[in-house]
Design a protein around this motif. Structure first.
Motif, PDB file in Angstrom:
ATOM      1  N   LEU A 111       0.833  -1.202   0.000  1.00  0.00           N
ATOM      2  CA  LEU A 111       0.000   0.000   0.000  1.00  0.00           C
ATOM      3  C   LEU A 111       0.867   1.251   0.000  1.00  0.00           C
ATOM      4  O   LEU A 111       0.617   2.193  -0.763  1.00  0.00           O
ATOM      5  N   ALA A 112       1.896   1.254   0.842  1.00  0.00           N
ATOM      6  CA  ALA A 112       2.799   2.407   0.899  1.00  0.00           C
ATOM      7  C   ALA A 112       3.494   2.621  -0.443  1.00  0.00           C
ATOM      8  O   ALA A 112       3.620   3.760  -0.925  1.00  0.00           O
ATOM      9  N   ASP A 113       3.934   1.532  -1.070  1.00  0.00           N
ATOM     10  CA  ASP A 113       4.608   1.640  -2.370  1.00  0.00           C
ATOM     11  C   ASP A 113       3.642   2.176  -3.431  1.00  0.00           C
ATOM     12  O   ASP A 113       4.027   3.007  -4.272  1.00  0.00           O
ATOM     13  N   LEU A 114       2.408   1.699  -3.388  1.00  0.00           N
ATOM     14  CA  LEU A 114       1.411   2.142  -4.366  1.00  0.00           C
ATOM     15  C   LEU A 114       1.164   3.636  -4.241  1.00  0.00           C
ATOM     16  O   LEU A 114       1.096   4.361  -5.247  1.00  0.00           O
ATOM     17  N   ILE A 115       1.021   4.108  -3.018  1.00  0.00           N
ATOM     18  CA  ILE A 115       0.785   5.533  -2.784  1.00  0.00           C
ATOM     19  C   ILE A 115       1.999   6.354  -3.217  1.00  0.00           C
ATOM     20  O   ILE A 115       1.864   7.424  -3.828  1.00  0.00           O
TER      21      ILE A 115
ATOM     22  N   SER B 295       1.416   9.246  -6.182  1.00  0.00           N
ATOM     23  CA  SER B 295       1.124  10.318  -5.229  1.00  0.00           C
ATOM     24  C   SER B 295       0.242  11.402  -5.815  1.00  0.00           C
ATOM     25  O   SER B 295      -0.417  12.148  -5.084  1.00  0.00           O
ATOM     26  N   ASP B 296       0.220  11.499  -7.151  1.00  0.00           N
ATOM     27  CA  ASP B 296      -0.629  12.497  -7.787  1.00  0.00           C
ATOM     28  C   ASP B 296      -2.058  12.011  -7.975  1.00  0.00           C
ATOM     29  O   ASP B 296      -2.924  12.774  -8.426  1.00  0.00           O
ATOM     30  N   THR B 297      -2.317  10.736  -7.647  1.00  0.00           N
ATOM     31  CA  THR B 297      -3.644  10.153  -7.846  1.00  0.00           C
ATOM     32  C   THR B 297      -4.415  10.028  -6.540  1.00  0.00           C
ATOM     33  O   THR B 297      -5.599  10.398  -6.477  1.00  0.00           O
ATOM     34  N   PHE B 298      -3.783   9.526  -5.505  1.00  0.00           N
ATOM     35  CA  PHE B 298      -4.494   9.250  -4.256  1.00  0.00           C
ATOM     36  C   PHE B 298      -4.573  10.495  -3.383  1.00  0.00           C
ATOM     37  O   PHE B 298      -3.558  11.146  -3.111  1.00  0.00           O
ATOM     38  N   VAL B 299      -5.787  10.813  -2.938  1.00  0.00           N
ATOM     39  CA  VAL B 299      -6.005  12.025  -2.139  1.00  0.00           C
ATOM     40  C   VAL B 299      -6.035  11.744  -0.649  1.00  0.00           C
ATOM     41  O   VAL B 299      -6.067  12.673   0.155  1.00  0.00           O
ATOM     42  N   ALA B 300      -6.035  10.463  -0.259  1.00  0.00           N
ATOM     43  CA  ALA B 300      -6.126  10.114   1.161  1.00  0.00           C
ATOM     44  C   ALA B 300      -5.696   8.660   1.350  1.00  0.00           C
ATOM     45  O   ALA B 300      -5.539   7.909   0.379  1.00  0.00           O
ATOM     46  N   VAL B 301      -5.508   8.289   2.609  1.00  0.00           N
ATOM     47  CA  VAL B 301      -5.292   6.890   2.995  1.00  0.00           C
ATOM     48  C   VAL B 301      -6.568   6.403   3.650  1.00  0.00           C
ATOM     49  O   VAL B 301      -7.071   7.001   4.592  1.00  0.00           O
ATOM     50  N   GLY B 302      -7.107   5.302   3.141  1.00  0.00           N
ATOM     51  CA  GLY B 302      -8.330   4.751   3.687  1.00  0.00           C
ATOM     52  C   GLY B 302      -9.241   4.272   2.567  1.00  0.00           C
ATOM     53  O   GLY B 302      -8.951   4.488   1.381  1.00  0.00           O
TER      54      GLY B 302
ATOM     55  N   GLU C  42       3.572   9.789   6.634  1.00  0.00           N
ATOM     56  CA  GLU C  42       4.775   9.813   5.788  1.00  0.00           C
ATOM     57  C   GLU C  42       4.517  10.543   4.481  1.00  0.00           C
ATOM     58  O   GLU C  42       5.373  11.316   4.019  1.00  0.00           O
ATOM     59  N   TYR C  43       3.334  10.321   3.895  1.00  0.00           N
ATOM     60  CA  TYR C  43       3.049  10.908   2.590  1.00  0.00           C
ATOM     61  C   TYR C  43       2.167  12.150   2.676  1.00  0.00           C
ATOM     62  O   TYR C  43       1.662  12.636   1.661  1.00  0.00           O
ATOM     63  N   GLU C  44       1.995  12.657   3.879  1.00  0.00           N
ATOM     64  CA  GLU C  44       1.297  13.920   4.133  1.00  0.00           C
ATOM     65  C   GLU C  44      -0.112  13.900   3.552  1.00  0.00           C
ATOM     66  O   GLU C  44      -0.533  14.818   2.848  1.00  0.00           O
ATOM     67  N   LEU C  45      -0.846  12.839   3.894  1.00  0.00           N
ATOM     68  CA  LEU C  45      -2.208  12.663   3.402  1.00  0.00           C
ATOM     69  C   LEU C  45      -3.191  12.575   4.566  1.00  0.00           C
ATOM     70  O   LEU C  45      -2.845  12.107   5.659  1.00  0.00           O
TER      71      LEU C  45
END
Length: 255
Positions: free
Chosen positions: A79-83, A87-94, A121-124
């Protein structure tokens, strides 16, 4: 008036036969955008293509506690690698969180805290699922404080609980729950905290509104959720309230 459905699973199979029509119907009612949460690594991968085909959607990536049996130890790193790669696609974690109707609460809590760490880590922001688990979520927030807030999906609870989430930097998702007369405590909490902390959502195809029990829920019902919130808050300026809720969602999405 314009609206955003801040939580709907438009990619689910319930919409395979009429997804485009449902979206068109929602657009006609002023619902301009949709937030589609991730529930597993595989489905989060799928959402990358999904949002490219439907540019009016925002997507997140997550490991939903309800599908705990599908998640493996390696999925947190995946999941972390995917995000990181998108990073320009996912707006949140969850959608992530804790659900007391699902077994292995300790495993759920560990998985939730791992996703909080990814969000940090990814400021989301986070999209947090709860069911009879506010105390466990609070414990996780204490051990692993979220740095970028988010939304408490389908909030139900007391004023005290609502205020604790707001203090932690979260907004509250308001959906079909408030269309039921039994939701006294939740309605009182919403009145006490004010609309500046709220977002609209449906959780389509789940969480049907009152009068639609047993039917598939859709983003077309957002205006009805809005009318229920207007009644709950006693707001007279409907245009101003709808615009505030719209901007609240954009702020959550940082758009």
């Amino acid at each position: 008036m314009r609206f955003i459905d801040s939580h709907c699973h438009l990619d689910f199979s319930e919409f395979d036969d009429d997804r485009a029509q449902r979206i068109a119907n929602a657009h006609a009612l002023g619902v301009t955008h949709f937030v589609v949460p991730g529930i597993s690594v595989a489905q989060s991968h799928h959402l990358i293509q999904f949002t490219q085909n439907l540019p009016n959607t925002y997507v997140s990536a997550g490991l939903h506690p309800y599908f705990l049996a599908q998640h493996h130890d390696s999925h947190v790193c995946e999941l972390a690698d995917l995000i990181a790669q998108h990073s320009d696609t996912f707006v949140a974690v969850g959608e992530c969180g804790i659900d007391r109707h699902v077994e292995n609460l300790a495993t759920q809590q560990s998985l939730f805290e791992a996703q909080i760490a990814i969000a940090n880590e990814y400021e989301l922001p986070l999209i947090v699922h709860h069911r009879q688990s506010h105390d466990l979520i609070a414990a996780s927030f204490k051990r692993c404080p979220p740095k970028f807030g988010g939304v408490i999906h389908a909030f139900s609870g007391s004023t005290q609980v609502a205020q604790s989430y707001i203090k932690a930097g979260f907004r509250l998702g308001v959906g079909g729950t408030i269309t039921y007369s039994r939701a006294h405590k939740t309605k009182e909490a919403l009145r006490s905290i004010g609309a500046e902390h709220l977002l609209l959502e449906t959780d389509a195809p789940s969480m049907p509104l009152y009068g639609y029990q047993g039917e598939i829920n859709t983003p077309e019902r957002i205006p009805q959720v809005f009318r229920a919130l207007v009644e709950c808050l006693g707001e007279s300026d409907h245009e101003a309230l709808s615009e505030l809720l719209y901007l609240n969602c954009l702020a959550f999405l940082r758009k």
